[in-house]
Design an enzyme around this catalytic site. Structure first.
Site, PDB file in Angstrom:
ATOM      1  N   ASP A 129      -6.208  -6.382   5.104  1.00  0.00           N
ATOM      2  CA  ASP A 129      -5.588  -5.056   5.040  1.00  0.00           C
ATOM      3  C   ASP A 129      -5.579  -4.393   6.417  1.00  0.00           C
ATOM      4  O   ASP A 129      -6.629  -4.183   7.018  1.00  0.00           O
ATOM      5  CB  ASP A 129      -6.415  -4.225   4.039  1.00  0.00           C
ATOM      6  CG  ASP A 129      -5.891  -2.818   3.811  1.00  0.00           C
ATOM      7  OD1 ASP A 129      -4.844  -2.461   4.351  1.00  0.00           O
ATOM      8  OD2 ASP A 129      -6.573  -2.075   3.057  1.00  0.00           O
ATOM      9  N   HIS A 168      -8.715   0.874  -3.359  1.00  0.00           N
ATOM     10  CA  HIS A 168      -9.562   0.643  -2.186  1.00  0.00           C
ATOM     11  C   HIS A 168     -10.267   1.973  -1.898  1.00  0.00           C
ATOM     12  O   HIS A 168      -9.637   2.907  -1.394  1.00  0.00           O
ATOM     13  CB  HIS A 168      -8.661   0.173  -1.035  1.00  0.00           C
ATOM     14  CG  HIS A 168      -9.332   0.082   0.294  1.00  0.00           C
ATOM     15  ND1 HIS A 168      -8.624  -0.063   1.471  1.00  0.00           N
ATOM     16  CD2 HIS A 168     -10.649   0.112   0.648  1.00  0.00           C
ATOM     17  CE1 HIS A 168      -9.466  -0.117   2.488  1.00  0.00           C
ATOM     18  NE2 HIS A 168     -10.704   0.004   2.021  1.00  0.00           N
ATOM     19  N   SER A 201       0.851  -1.194   0.000  1.00  0.00           N
ATOM     20  CA  SER A 201       0.000   0.000   0.000  1.00  0.00           C
ATOM     21  C   SER A 201       0.882   1.237   0.000  1.00  0.00           C
ATOM     22  O   SER A 201       1.625   1.483   0.955  1.00  0.00           O
ATOM     23  CB  SER A 201      -0.890   0.007   1.246  1.00  0.00           C
ATOM     24  OG  SER A 201      -1.342   1.329   1.483  1.00  0.00           O
ATOM     25  N   HIS A 208      -1.492  -1.376  -4.150  1.00  0.00           N
ATOM     26  CA  HIS A 208      -2.734  -1.011  -3.452  1.00  0.00           C
ATOM     27  C   HIS A 208      -2.790   0.500  -3.216  1.00  0.00           C
ATOM     28  O   HIS A 208      -1.842   1.100  -2.704  1.00  0.00           O
ATOM     29  CB  HIS A 208      -2.757  -1.768  -2.123  1.00  0.00           C
ATOM     30  CG  HIS A 208      -4.001  -1.622  -1.314  1.00  0.00           C
ATOM     31  ND1 HIS A 208      -5.125  -2.401  -1.483  1.00  0.00           N
ATOM     32  CD2 HIS A 208      -4.293  -0.778  -0.282  1.00  0.00           C
ATOM     33  CE1 HIS A 208      -6.046  -2.058  -0.610  1.00  0.00           C
ATOM     34  NE2 HIS A 208      -5.569  -1.068   0.142  1.00  0.00           N
ATOM     35  N   MET A 259      -9.105   8.101   0.022  1.00  0.00           N
ATOM     36  CA  MET A 259      -9.902   8.583   1.171  1.00  0.00           C
ATOM     37  C   MET A 259     -10.398   9.997   0.907  1.00  0.00           C
ATOM     38  O   MET A 259      -9.656  10.828   0.360  1.00  0.00           O
ATOM     39  CB  MET A 259      -9.041   8.590   2.428  1.00  0.00           C
ATOM     40  CG  MET A 259      -8.387   7.250   2.719  1.00  0.00           C
ATOM     41  SD  MET A 259      -7.474   7.301   4.266  1.00  0.00           S
ATOM     42  CE  MET A 259      -6.623   5.723   4.186  1.00  0.00           C
ATOM     43  N   MET A 278     -11.009  -5.768   6.546  1.00  0.00           N
ATOM     44  CA  MET A 278     -10.170  -4.783   7.231  1.00  0.00           C
ATOM     45  C   MET A 278      -9.752  -5.333   8.601  1.00  0.00           C
ATOM     46  O   MET A 278     -10.587  -5.808   9.371  1.00  0.00           O
ATOM     47  CB  MET A 278     -10.932  -3.468   7.443  1.00  0.00           C
ATOM     48  CG  MET A 278     -11.197  -2.655   6.183  1.00  0.00           C
ATOM     49  SD  MET A 278      -9.744  -2.276   5.196  1.00  0.00           S
ATOM     50  CE  MET A 278      -8.754  -1.307   6.337  1.00  0.00           C
ATOM     51  N   ASP A 324      -4.978   3.540  -1.378  1.00  0.00           N
ATOM     52  CA  ASP A 324      -5.995   3.863  -0.377  1.00  0.00           C
ATOM     53  C   ASP A 324      -6.576   5.238  -0.670  1.00  0.00           C
ATOM     54  O   ASP A 324      -5.958   6.264  -0.380  1.00  0.00           O
ATOM     55  CB  ASP A 324      -5.378   3.814   1.018  1.00  0.00           C
ATOM     56  CG  ASP A 324      -5.075   2.382   1.408  1.00  0.00           C
ATOM     57  OD1 ASP A 324      -6.012   1.568   1.404  1.00  0.00           O
ATOM     58  OD2 ASP A 324      -3.901   2.069   1.672  1.00  0.00           O
ATOM     59  N   MET A 375     -12.393   4.469  -0.052  1.00  0.00           N
ATOM     60  CA  MET A 375     -12.986   4.829   1.240  1.00  0.00           C
ATOM     61  C   MET A 375     -13.601   6.210   1.040  1.00  0.00           C
ATOM     62  O   MET A 375     -13.115   7.215   1.563  1.00  0.00           O
ATOM     63  CB  MET A 375     -11.900   4.832   2.326  1.00  0.00           C
ATOM     64  CG  MET A 375     -11.438   3.433   2.690  1.00  0.00           C
ATOM     65  SD  MET A 375      -9.808   3.398   3.488  1.00  0.00           S
ATOM     66  CE  MET A 375      -8.767   3.322   2.047  1.00  0.00           C
TER      67      MET A 375
HETATM   68  C1  DX5 Z   1      -6.089   1.803   6.004  1.00  0.00           C
HETATM   69  C2  DX5 Z   1      -5.681   1.293   4.647  1.00  0.00           C
HETATM   70  C3  DX5 Z   1      -4.527   0.357   4.601  1.00  0.00           C
HETATM   71  C4  DX5 Z   1      -3.230   0.882   5.163  1.00  0.00           C
HETATM   72  C5  DX5 Z   1      -2.372  -0.275   5.548  1.00  0.00           C
HETATM   73  O1  DX5 Z   1      -7.246   2.569   5.839  1.00  0.00           O
HETATM   74  O2  DX5 Z   1      -6.769   0.630   4.044  1.00  0.00           O
HETATM   75  O3  DX5 Z   1      -4.324  -0.117   3.275  1.00  0.00           O
HETATM   76  O4  DX5 Z   1      -2.524   1.671   4.261  1.00  0.00           O
HETATM   77  O5  DX5 Z   1      -1.237   0.224   6.177  1.00  0.00           O
HETATM   78  P1  DX5 Z   1      -0.471  -0.624   7.286  1.00  0.00           P
HETATM   79  O6  DX5 Z   1       0.032  -1.869   6.613  1.00  0.00           O
HETATM   80  O7  DX5 Z   1       0.608   0.290   7.734  1.00  0.00           O
HETATM   81  O8  DX5 Z   1      -1.465  -0.941   8.374  1.00  0.00           O
HETATM   82 ZN    ZN Z   2      -6.387  -0.319   1.976  1.00  0.00          ZN
END
Ligand code: DX5
Ligand code: ZN
Length: 222
Positions: free
Chosen positions: A174, A65, A7, A32, A36, A136, A34, A67
């Site tokens: 994740d 992903h 990620s 990956h 947001m 998650m 993220d 969010m």
């Molecule tokens: C959190 C994300 C994850 C995050 C994982 O909202 O969905 O993908 O980046 O990071 P680590 O591996 O540091 O928990």
């Molecule tokens: Zn993620």
């Protein structure tokens, strides 16, 4: 096949291209992203423009992903930008059948994501038509959080549900995943491992990627 999905949320954005190249050389299978929006989760990251830039230089599948609120509105842009996998949360996408069909119709793999506090029963129906499910193991919003231990039991239960409903589905996990807990997660039935800080906080990102990938490959053979 156990797939490693670094990620980039934990990458140094000044050196992003270089760090993506390092995980690719280290044997990553998927990248990956993220995404947001500051509404569904208390953090803001990036949009399709970032995937578009990376897509131009990286041959690996890109996994978005989402969010965000109103995912349906933005899904076509993510596909256009190069997302090969797109997942949306069950918690804020009540018309999950429509949303997953939208993703599939645009030619991407469609995933449903479930937060640590949501009962697994809620995604049972979506397992009939999703391509993958993302469990998650932290509350979404930030990288570098602590793995929620209950997630191992939930993963085992999800594995059973997937096996009985639709064994072709991949299970992605994740949040808080590190070199030392991947073995428990392989045993509990995960297929795809998202790792942020467990890779990008290391001095030698390529070597850390290689170590984890090697471990996943070895565990797979057991
Ligand atoms: C959190 C994300 C994850 C995050 C994982 O909202 O969905 O993908 O980046 O990071 P680590 O591996 O540091 O928990
Ligand atoms: Zn993620």
């Amino acid at each position: 096949m156990k797939l490693l999905a670094p990620s980039i949320l934990s990458a140094d954005f000044w050196r992003l291209g270089e760090q993506v190249e390092a995980v690719v050389r280290g044997g990553a299978d998927i990248i990956h992203f993220d995404v947001m929006d500051g509404h569904f989760v208390p953090n803001i990251t990036f949009g399709p423009v970032l995937l578009e830039s990376i897509k131009r230089h990286c041959h690996l599948p890109l996994d978005a992903h989402l969010m965000i609120e109103n995912a349906d509105k933005y899904i076509p842009e993510f596909v256009k930008a190069g997302a090969d996998w797109i997942s949306v949360h069950i918690e804020n996408n009540p018309h999950i059948h429509r949303t997953l069909q939208l993703i599939k119709g645009l030619g991407a793999k469609a995933g449903v994501v479930i937060n640590p506090g949501t009962s697994l029963h809620v995604i049972e129906e979506a397992l009939y038509y999703a391509d993958f499910v993302l469990l998650m193991s932290v509350n979404p919003g930030f990288g570098g959080q602590k793995f929620i231990e209950r997630s191992v039991d939930r993963l085992r239960k999800l594995r059973q549900m997937v096996n009985s409903i639709n064994p072709n589905i991949l299970i992605e996990i994740d949040g808080g995943i590190k070199e030392d807990n991947v073995s428990d997660l392989v045993r509990a039935g995960a297929d795809v491992f998202v790792i942020g800080s467990g890779i990008f906080s290391y001095e030698d990102i390529e070597e850390q990627t290689r170590r984890i990938k090697k471990k996943l490959t070895a565990l797979e053979a057991v």
